[in-house]
Each structure stands twice: as C-alpha cells, then as structure tokens.
Design a protein around this motif. Structure first.
Motif: not given
Length: 125
Positions: A19-21, A26-30, A63-68, A98-101
């Motif tokens: 589980e990635i918080k 957000e920090r990875l995106a920055v 879930g496993s979907r991300v929008r930034a 990350l292989g998760i999202y």
C-alpha cells in the motif's frame, strides 16, 4: 515474537500486499515534474505569501486508477507546450512504474514563468 516457517508454498492471492500512501504518490509526481528540463522551483513571492513551493501535485486515487494535477514554474523562454508535455510524460511514466497504478490522466498547469534574474551593475562615483 514467533516466526512460523512452512515448506508449503503460499498462494499468490494469500501473500502480503503493498500500500502506497496518497502523500507518497503526490511526492513522486512532484519529483518527476521537478526533474523535467526547464521546470524550476523559483516562484517569486510565493514563500513570502505563505504559499507552497512549485512544483506541486494533487492526485486522485480510485482503486488502481490515478489522475494527477501538477502545477509547475517554467524557466523564461522555454516552449510551454513542450515542457508541459514532458512533465505529463514524466509523471505518467514514474507513477506507472510503481506497477500498482494505471495513470488515466495528468493535467499540467504552468503557474509561473519567472523572469530571468537581472544582474545589477555597480556604479562608481
């Protein structure tokens, strides 16, 4: 503390999970945005006004979907469309690795284009 060791293999579905918080994503995106050419962290007056530094990111995870949504400052005379496309690609790549999202969307906003620093020449009197 007791460790139990068995010789029977554990089914993949019964193994642990990762589980990635939200803040870590957000920090990875920055970090991905900051490492992009022509992106700068200079934003005149932002710290004085109590604001946050740039780049900054806001992510939505379902879930496993991300929008930034990423906000950046870009150096003077850089082609904004190319820099925004490069930031979009870097953020999507890094979050996907990350292989998760699955990254559905990355919106990039150029908040600031700080003027080049001027060098004041000294006067001799």
């Amino acid at each position: 503390m007791v460790a139990v060791v068995t010789d029977t293999p554990v089914e993949p579905g019964e193994r642990g999970s990762l589980e990635i918080k939200h803040k870590a994503v957000e920090r990875l995106a920055v970090l991905a945005a900051r490492c992009t050419d022509s992106v700068t962290d200079r934003h005149p007056g932002l710290r004085v006004l109590g604001g946050r530094d740039l780049p900054k990111a806001d992510v939505s995870i379902s879930g496993s979907r991300v929008r930034a949504k990423v906000e950046v400052a870009v150096t003077w005379l850089s082609p904004l469309a190319k820099v925004a496309a490069a930031v979009r690609a870097a953020v999507a790549r890094d979050l996907s690795e990350l292989g998760i999202y699955t990254v559905d969307r990355v919106d990039v906003t150029v908040q600031c284009v700080p003027a080049e620093a001027t060098v004041e020449e000294g006067r001799v009197q």
